[in-house]
Design a protein around this motif. Structure first.
Motif, PDB file in Angstrom:
ATOM      1  N   PHE A 177       0.833  -1.201   0.000  1.00  0.00           N
ATOM      2  CA  PHE A 177       0.000   0.000   0.000  1.00  0.00           C
ATOM      3  C   PHE A 177       0.876   1.262   0.000  1.00  0.00           C
ATOM      4  O   PHE A 177       0.602   2.218  -0.725  1.00  0.00           O
ATOM      5  CB  PHE A 177      -0.944   0.006   1.198  1.00  0.00           C
ATOM      6  CG  PHE A 177      -2.106  -0.932   1.061  1.00  0.00           C
ATOM      7  CD1 PHE A 177      -3.120  -0.672   0.159  1.00  0.00           C
ATOM      8  CD2 PHE A 177      -2.188  -2.073   1.842  1.00  0.00           C
ATOM      9  CE1 PHE A 177      -4.203  -1.536   0.024  1.00  0.00           C
ATOM     10  CE2 PHE A 177      -3.263  -2.949   1.721  1.00  0.00           C
ATOM     11  CZ  PHE A 177      -4.275  -2.679   0.812  1.00  0.00           C
ATOM     12  N   ALA A 178       1.932   1.258   0.813  1.00  0.00           N
ATOM     13  CA  ALA A 178       2.843   2.402   0.847  1.00  0.00           C
ATOM     14  C   ALA A 178       3.609   2.524  -0.462  1.00  0.00           C
ATOM     15  O   ALA A 178       3.799   3.631  -0.986  1.00  0.00           O
ATOM     16  CB  ALA A 178       3.802   2.273   2.020  1.00  0.00           C
ATOM     17  N   ASP A 179       4.053   1.404  -0.999  1.00  0.00           N
ATOM     18  CA  ASP A 179       4.779   1.427  -2.270  1.00  0.00           C
ATOM     19  C   ASP A 179       3.908   1.994  -3.384  1.00  0.00           C
ATOM     20  O   ASP A 179       4.366   2.785  -4.219  1.00  0.00           O
ATOM     21  CB  ASP A 179       5.237   0.014  -2.642  1.00  0.00           C
ATOM     22  CG  ASP A 179       6.318  -0.525  -1.714  1.00  0.00           C
ATOM     23  OD1 ASP A 179       6.927   0.295  -0.998  1.00  0.00           O
ATOM     24  OD2 ASP A 179       6.538  -1.744  -1.709  1.00  0.00           O
ATOM     25  N   ALA A 180       2.648   1.587  -3.408  1.00  0.00           N
ATOM     26  CA  ALA A 180       1.723   2.057  -4.439  1.00  0.00           C
ATOM     27  C   ALA A 180       1.497   3.562  -4.317  1.00  0.00           C
ATOM     28  O   ALA A 180       1.528   4.290  -5.311  1.00  0.00           O
ATOM     29  CB  ALA A 180       0.403   1.304  -4.350  1.00  0.00           C
ATOM     30  N   ALA A 181       1.295   4.039  -3.093  1.00  0.00           N
ATOM     31  CA  ALA A 181       0.981   5.449  -2.877  1.00  0.00           C
ATOM     32  C   ALA A 181       2.094   6.358  -3.373  1.00  0.00           C
ATOM     33  O   ALA A 181       1.842   7.415  -3.969  1.00  0.00           O
ATOM     34  CB  ALA A 181       0.715   5.701  -1.396  1.00  0.00           C
ATOM     35  N   GLN A 182       3.338   5.961  -3.158  1.00  0.00           N
ATOM     36  CA  GLN A 182       4.464   6.807  -3.533  1.00  0.00           C
ATOM     37  C   GLN A 182       4.600   6.983  -5.037  1.00  0.00           C
ATOM     38  O   GLN A 182       5.164   7.977  -5.504  1.00  0.00           O
ATOM     39  CB  GLN A 182       5.761   6.216  -2.959  1.00  0.00           C
ATOM     40  CG  GLN A 182       5.841   6.285  -1.443  1.00  0.00           C
ATOM     41  CD  GLN A 182       7.049   5.554  -0.902  1.00  0.00           C
ATOM     42  OE1 GLN A 182       7.830   4.967  -1.651  1.00  0.00           O
ATOM     43  NE2 GLN A 182       7.228   5.604   0.410  1.00  0.00           N
TER      44      GLN A 182
END
Length: 212
Positions: A177-182
């Motif tokens: 989720f964090a990887d996608a957001a960035q």
């Protein structure tokens, strides 16, 4: 359907859930508009990053961080199947306006006894909104749950008898989720068969069942 994700506590994952729900419904062919009602503008930032990456535009993102939201969101809903509101933390006027705009209010909470699910102020705002719009559907959604932890199970059990109740679908604590957001992406863009993608699909389907 107008869905608002609200919690006065920051850092519970409102924006992540709002973006992924909008993306899931858009993938299923729905016309979706996301309203960024958080003055920080995180959803707008994500949308701009997605454009810079040259990724396809799945849904529109509009900044409306003002307390006339309850008047403007229904107008936007006329041209969309779903409107998703990414709400603000600790801005009472905006929060009330988002509550009055929504058909469904989701309160994201992490599995912790100290987290936002115990916020009496949030529950008070929901109760106030129901005076004017008693048909509002409100639910807690457990987010960032570590797999098979005692505290996640205990939080779910505590909320089972709560009003508002907790949704059965829950979202795990996943780095994707964090990887996608960035990168302006959603978990579906990275791997549409991943556990994270399946969790979002289950959550979207359960929310949809509330208003059928």
């Amino acid at each position: 359907m107008i869905v608002a994700l609200l919690n006065q506590k920051g850092g519970v994952g409102k924006t992540t859930l709002a973006l992924h729900l909008a993306g899931e419904w858009a993938r299923k062919g729905k016309r979706v508009t996301l309203i960024d009602a958080d003055p920080q503008g995180s959803a707008l930032d994500w949308s701009e990053q997605r454009a810079r990456e040259g990724l396809p535009r799945l849904f529109g993102v509009i900044g409306l961080a003002r307390d006339t939201l309850h008047l403007e969101a229904p107008e936007l809903a006329r041209d969309a199947d779903h409107v998703v509101i990414d709400g603000p933390p600790r801005v009472a006027g905006l929060m009330r306006s988002a509550l009055l705009a929504a058909n469904v209010v989701l309160v994201p909470a992490q599995p912790s006894p100290f987290d936002g699910w115990a916020s009496g102020e949030m529950l008070k705002l929901i109760a106030e909104a129901r005076i004017f719009r008693p048909q509002i559907i409100a639910r807690f959604v457990l987010n960032r749950c570590a797999a098979r932890t005692i505290i996640a199970r205990e939080t779910a059990e505590a909320l089972a008898e709560h009003d508002p109740p907790v949704l059965a679908a829950r979202i795990g604590q996943r780095v994707v989720f964090a990887d996608a957001a960035q990168s302006g992406r959603l978990v579906f863009d990275i791997d549409e068969t991943s556990p994270a993608a399946r969790e979002i699909t289950a959550l979207a389907e359960e929310i949809g069942s509330l208003v059928r």
